[in-house]
Design an enzyme around this catalytic site. Structure first.
Site: not given
Length: 340
Positions: A16, A18, A69, A99, A138, A211
């Protein structure tokens, strides 16, 4: 119609992101691979409960399997939004505990929740009680001074007591003070070994790694240690990687131009709905990434609007012309390339 994500092995997903994993990008991404799992951008519970729920929750049926999410920390609100997501047809729901931005911290959303594993467990329990579809988490490997493996294991064990068995782990800590979200994706070192160790210590859990993963070979290597791989920005900038990952299921590599031909009816539909052309085409700029014609393709698509039906027709003509110019250029480069 929803699809049972649990049956998709290995689990390969697009993270996900933004402003990036919008419904336009997700439709495009699906054309490369039928088996990858697509995530929405993070949507806060407040945006759904007090904003335009339809705008935040709508998607195209072609996007399945798709995960919503959610961002939030109020168990009741998260439960309500989870039920709405299930009714909307989502295949799975994920809680954002990764986040690091200041804005979400101020609202007690994201990575800061790693400091409150009991609250996260309460949220997940409420979400699971409200739906029949899977609920996942997550998270980071740690935050600030809470960055030891033991602390991450405690977080996972606390949440897993709710019955949640699927954790997507970003293999970096998040530094909540002093680093921007972009820096938090790049500055803290990757600690893949912590995620591998988590899978070794908790084999009954479904562990996915996230990552800095950019290639098919890297994905294959990670799958020797964990159950799934989540890929972020590379899947956006170089979407053909998703096609290459199809080899994990024995799929043949699709042709880029055929993918665009399949994308054109969707673009036409969105333009007729009033979406600006540039809002759609920004997601397809990376189609020819790493090929000689990539720059010509990006230049041909940059900018533009389509406000009338005539504009829509011209926009489609322009896209097809860009495809033809790119194809001609690639053929020319292939002819001029010396034989080995």
């Amino acid at each position: 119609m929803t699809r049972a994500i649990q049956t998709l092995q290995p689990r390969i997903s697009v993270a996900p992101m933004m402003d990036w994993t919008t419904r336009d990008y997700r439709f495009f991404a699906r054309l490369f691979n039928p088996n990858i799992i697509l995530y929405t951008e993070m949507v806060t519970t407040g945006a759904i409960l007090f904003g335009d729920a339809k705008r935040h929750l709508d998607y195209s049926k072609e996007e399945h399997p798709i995960v919503l999410q959610l961002g939030g920390s109020n168990p009741k609100d998260l439960a309500t939004c989870s039920k709405m997501a299930q009714d909307w047809g989502y295949d799975e729901i994920n809680l954002n505990v990764g986040c690091p931005s200041d804005r979400v911290q101020n609202n007690k959303i994201g990575a800061c929740l790693m400091a409150e594993p009991d609250l996260v467990a309460e949220c997940i329990a409420a979400m699971r009680q409200s739906v029949d579809i899977p609920v996942t988490v997550k998270h980071r490997i740690g935050i600030d001074d809470m960055h030891s493996y033991a602390e991450m294991l405690h977080f996972v064990d606390t949440v897993a007591q709710t019955g949640c068995n699927n954790f997507i782990v970003h293999a970096r800590i998040a530094l909540l003070q002093g680093l921007s979200p972009k820096e938090n994706r790049e500055v803290p070192p990757l600690r893949y070994e912590d995620v591998y160790r988590l899978k070794q210590d908790r084999p009954e859990l479904l562990i996915e790694i996230n990552g800095g993963i950019k290639t098919f070979a890297e994905t294959q290597q990670h799958l020797k240690h964990v159950d799934g791989v989540m890929i972020g920005r590379e899947a956006y900038h170089n979407p053909y990687l998703l096609a290459e990952l199809g080899q994990l299921w024995g799929l043949e590599l699709p042709d880029r131009f055929e993918i665009m031909q399949r994308m054109l009816p969707y673009i036409e539909q969105r333009l007729q709905q009033g979406a600006p052309l540039s809002v759609i085409t920004r997601h397809i700029l990376g189609l020819f990434q790493n090929l000689p014609g990539a720059r010509k393709w990006r230049q041909a698509l940059s900018g533009g609007n389509a406000k009338t039906f005539a504009d829509v027709e011209q926009a489609l003509v322009n896209i097809q012309a860009a495809m033809q110019r790119t194809e001609d250029y690639l053929k020319e480069q292939q002819l001029q390339r010396p034989t080995e």
